[in-house]
Design an enzyme around this catalytic site. Structure first.
Site, short mmCIF file in Angstrom:
data_model
loop_
_atom_site.label_atom_id
_atom_site.label_comp_id
_atom_site.label_asym_id
_atom_site.label_seq_id
_atom_site.Cartn_x
_atom_site.Cartn_y
_atom_site.Cartn_z
N THR A 132 44.88 49.54 81.85
CA THR A 132 44.22 48.33 81.46
C THR A 132 45.80 48.56 80.39
O THR A 132 46.50 48.72 80.07
CB THR A 132 43.35 48.35 80.09
N ASP A 133 45.46 46.61 79.88
CA ASP A 133 46.63 46.25 79.33
C ASP A 133 46.73 46.64 78.06
O ASP A 133 47.56 46.80 77.06
CB ASP A 133 46.61 44.69 79.29
N GLU A 134 45.26 47.23 77.21
CA GLU A 134 44.93 48.14 76.21
C GLU A 134 45.99 48.70 75.60
O GLU A 134 46.03 49.59 73.96
CB GLU A 134 43.70 48.30 76.16
N TYR A 158 39.54 54.85 73.89
CA TYR A 158 39.88 54.23 75.18
C TYR A 158 41.10 53.96 75.50
O TYR A 158 41.81 54.38 76.08
CB TYR A 158 38.90 53.20 75.08
N LYS A 162 43.96 55.86 78.45
CA LYS A 162 43.93 55.67 79.33
C LYS A 162 46.10 55.60 79.32
O LYS A 162 46.63 55.60 80.74
CB LYS A 162 43.59 54.15 79.46
#
Ligand code: NAD
Ligand code: TYD
Length: 350
Positions: A132-134, A158, A162
């Site tokens: 994810t870009d997060e 989260y 990741k």
């Protein structure tokens, strides 16, 4: 014909099921869907492909080493597309350790089983990790973008889990020579998304005349990509991605949450012949998410220039397709929302 056997973890989820629907169109591939069927995994998502001869399903947990070893051997797995994860930020605030277990330990276990099974014979093998870009943290308002070289700065359990899994994947490349590739994508939307995420939650609530909970002032910005475009990017990287590389995937399509929810309201008012502005009355500002990242935005030039991928769906078209799908799928929605499922907000604030 000798088929290429691909293990897709998390294939019963939102993005994984779209990847499988696209992958099985290629008869040279055999797809093994490995999924624990958590609250987010739903085999109904795969009804259109379940009888295809080049598709199999195994119910299992990516933390289960023995079962994974068996699946790698029985199906002679050559490539892995790893999507299985706990994927919702709000749930990671309520249950951080579950995210560490699945996203970090589960990924470590899967990497180790792949390494052991391939045993140094890495020809035509690939471990493809979906991220994810997060992991890059939060941008200010403005024009800055996340690129593949942006330093990691995850801020929710989260995104931290990741980020940790991305680091583990890279460590297996550098230390053991495992052929890996990683992609980091922005927010997806489209059919089959579990109605806890912003877009399907709001569609479902608008249809049922329920409040639309907007965290804080609704000014947080996300980049949105249609799930079919993400799955297409994943298959492009599977086929042509460079080993050891990372690709950012995004839609050049930034909206504040409030703007986005208003678009959903207008689209549904039109479809259902409601008075203009009727659904917007459901918008309700609620307490902000803890540690709420302000803005995500992606520079997707690497995948565009190196691999020739670009998104095919304009936002307006993607939103219409999505709304139409949820309108047609009353039964799918009912089956999900009648369960014990409650949103984060309901759990926190009653
Ligand atoms: P999802 O929550 O819809 O699906 C996750 C799937 O993983 C479910 O089918 C679930 O049953 C399965 N799963 C969970 N724990 C498991 C375990 N221990 N063992 C085996 N299977 C397990 O998620 P999604 O939105 O489809 O996201 C898929 C992947 O893409 C995730 O890795 C996520 O981090 C990443 N991603 C998602 C988005 C997004 O906007 N949804 C954006 C970028 C990246
Ligand atoms: P979400 O769909 O949970 O994705 P992510 O947190 O991974 O970006 O949320 C998208 C945005 O919408 C995020 O800024 C949080 C916000 N949001 C709300 O305002 N209300 C809601 O009920 C939900 C679920 C999200």
């Amino acid at each position: 014909m000798n088929k290429q056997n691909i293990l897709v973890t998390g294939g019963a989820g939102f993005i994984g099921s779209e990847v499988i629907r696209q992958l099985v169109n290629d008869p040279s591939k055999h797809v093994v869907n490995f999924d624990k069927l958590t609250y987010a995994g739903n085999l109904e998502n795969l009804k259109s492909v379940e009888h295809q001869e080049n598709y199999s399903f195994v119910k299992g947990d990516i933390c289960d080493e023995e079962l994974l070893k068996k699946v790698f051997s029985e199906h002679n797995i050559a490539k892995v597309i790893h999507l299985a994860a706990e994927s919702h930020v709000d749930r990671s605030i309520l249950e951080p350790l579950l995210f560490v277990k699945t996203n970090l330990i589960g990924t470590a276990n899967l990497l180790n089983v792949a390494k052991t099974h391939w045993n140094g014979d890495f020809e035509n093998k690939l471990f493809y990790h979906i991220s994810t870009d997060e992991v890059y943290g939060s941008l200010d308002f403005g024009t800055d973008l996340f690129s593949e070289t942006t330093p990691y700065d995850p801020r929710s359990p989260y995104s931290a889990s990741k980020a940790g899994s991305d680091h583990l994947v890279r460590s297996y490349y550098h230390t053991f020579g495992l052929p890996v590739v990683i992609s980091n994508c922005s927010n997806n939307y489209g059919p089959f998304q579990f109605p806890e995420k912003l877009i399907p939650l709001c569609i479902n609530n608008i249809l049922n005349n329920k409040p639309l909970p907007i965290y804080g002032k609704g000014e947080n910005i996300r980049d949105w990509l249609y799930v079919g475009d993400h799955a297409n990017a994943i298959i492009t990287i599977l086929e042509n991605g460079e080993k050891g590389e990372t690709y950012n995937i995004g839609g050049d399509n930034e909206w504040s949450n409030l703007e986005l929810v208003k678009i959903l309201c207008r689209t549904i008012d039109e479809k259902l012949d409601r008075n203009v502005g009727e659904s917007e009355k459901l918008i309700t500002f609620v307490k902000d998410r803890a540690g709420h990242d302000l803005r995500y935005a992606i520079d997707a030039n690497k995948i565009k220039n190196d691999l020739g991928w670009s998104p095919q769906y304009q936002f307006e078209e993607g939103i219409k397709l999505t709304v139409d799908w949820y309108l047609d799928q009353a039964e799918w929605l009912e089956n999900i929302t009648s369960g014990s499922y409650k949103t984060y907000y309901q759990k926190q604030y009653g």
